[in-house]
Design a protein around this motif. Sequence first.
Motif: not given
Length: 207
Positions: A30-48
């Motif tokens: 949810l970005v500024d009230g609008h739904r956006k398709l994203r790809h979420l990556f979880l690394f051992n030291d950071v989430i992107a």
Amino acid sequence: KQFNVVNQRLSTESNKNLRRMVKNSFIVELVDGHRKLRHLFLFNDVIACVKYKASGRDRIDYELKWFIPLKDVVVFEEADASADLKESSPANILQLKTQACTVRDQLLLEEKDDKGRKSNGLRSGDKYRRKLADLESQLVLASPNLVFRIANKATNKTITFFLSSDFERTQWIESILSLKVSKVLMYSFLYILNLAFLFFYGILANL
């Protein structure tokens, strides 16, 4: 390939050569009230969080939208159904499904008569295919309704996602929390090891 591209664009203090990917999936943010398709990556030291961009024919590029060092990630384990999501113009899922069914029926009717149209070089079914693809894309964004939240404690910014199942939400929560626990245990071990070294070094220095 995804790992290499995203990894190279992360400007964190950690050693990129030691970074490993733990989990990734498409997700609705949810970005500024609008739904956006994203790809979420979880690394051992950071989430992107990454956005896919078409950059030429048959080529996909990756735009890094944001990242949070794991040490700054706060996970909201309970989904607050009463929270104000501030979603602008939420889609009518029933209406989208009805429209998709109608367009799909129209496309099937066109395909029955497709043989004659092909001989004339006409492809009138294409407009229905494009319309159906657009409606299906809207449904991908509109359908997930289970809230998943994380926050960046360094900036006090909360990020809201929508997931399709409680299983998926639980997986993300457990993956992030287990990584944070392992980091704490590792730092605690190193701290104790350092104290032990200083202790024995002090003993040897006094001999």
